[in-house]
Scaffold this motif. Structure first.
Motif, PDB file in Angstrom:
ATOM      1  N   PRO A   7      38.795  41.886  33.617  1.00  0.00           N
ATOM      2  CA  PRO A   7      37.879  42.068  34.867  1.00  0.00           C
ATOM      3  C   PRO A   7      36.558  41.550  34.418  1.00  0.00           C
ATOM      4  CG  PRO A   7      38.113  43.846  33.374  1.00  0.00           C
ATOM      5  CD  PRO A   7      39.398  42.927  32.753  1.00  0.00           C
ATOM      6  N   TYR A   8      36.095  41.144  33.210  1.00  0.00           N
ATOM      7  CA  TYR A   8      34.738  40.657  32.680  1.00  0.00           C
ATOM      8  C   TYR A   8      35.287  39.364  31.725  1.00  0.00           C
ATOM      9  CZ  TYR A   8      32.681  44.654  34.616  1.00  0.00           C
ATOM     10  OH  TYR A   8      32.531  45.675  35.464  1.00  0.00           O
ATOM     11  N   GLY A  29      38.459  35.596  32.741  1.00  0.00           N
ATOM     12  CA  GLY A  29      37.779  36.645  33.608  1.00  0.00           C
ATOM     13  C   GLY A  29      36.674  36.030  34.421  1.00  0.00           C
ATOM     14  N   PRO A  30      35.772  36.605  35.235  1.00  0.00           N
ATOM     15  CA  PRO A  30      34.875  36.169  36.135  1.00  0.00           C
ATOM     16  C   PRO A  30      33.955  35.100  35.813  1.00  0.00           C
ATOM     17  CG  PRO A  30      34.483  38.339  35.965  1.00  0.00           C
ATOM     18  CD  PRO A  30      35.578  38.112  35.005  1.00  0.00           C
ATOM     19  N   PRO A  76      38.065  37.404  38.525  1.00  0.00           N
ATOM     20  CA  PRO A  76      38.409  38.668  37.515  1.00  0.00           C
ATOM     21  C   PRO A  76      40.037  38.986  37.785  1.00  0.00           C
ATOM     22  CG  PRO A  76      37.119  39.206  39.658  1.00  0.00           C
ATOM     23  CD  PRO A  76      37.248  37.558  39.373  1.00  0.00           C
TER      24      PRO A  76
END
Length: 134
Positions: A121-122, A53-54, A116
């Protein structure tokens, strides 16, 4: 599949350069300084098969590493000493801005340590907590 097919750009990620975003709105942020942050990021990336994720890294200064969690998630967990959390839940008196780089091009002084993706996405808060406390 080409690199462009794999790109997933949430609406809070700028198209070019970098932008400041308020933590707690699009994401919460957990911040760890320098080598410790990079080691936690490396462990998390390994543990998730390169789908952590990011994660954003600063080029200069304290070389802070920012792990971007779902909004409201940072304050749901007890983080160890040296780990700072920024979100909108319990600290309404101050607003924290986090720099977010574009996925491509010149984004100095920020860069992606991990981007992401549709499947991440997180950053998963429990996986991050496990990486921090191991």
């Amino acid at each position: 599949m080409s690199m462009n097919d794999a790109i997933h750009r949430p609406d809070w990620v700028p198209v070019s350069g970098h932008r400041l975003r308020v933590s707690g709105v699009h994401f919460d942020a957990v911040r760890i300084e320098g080598l410790r942050g990079e080691l936690v990021a490396d462990h998390l990336i390994d543990a998730t098969g390169d789908d952590a994720g990011p994660i954003v890294c600063e080029a200069g200064g304290g070389r802070w590493v920012y792990f971007l969690l779902p909004p409201g998630e940072a304050h749901r967990h007890g983080w160890p000493l040296g780990v700072q959390r920024f979100g909108g839940r319990s600290d309404r008196t101050s607003v924290t801005y986090v720099g977010v780089p574009a996925l491509q091009g010149n984004t100095w002084p920020l860069r992606w340590y991990s981007v992401p993706t549709p499947t991440a996405p997180y950053v998963d808060a429990k996986a991050l907590l496990s990486a921090v406390t191991r």
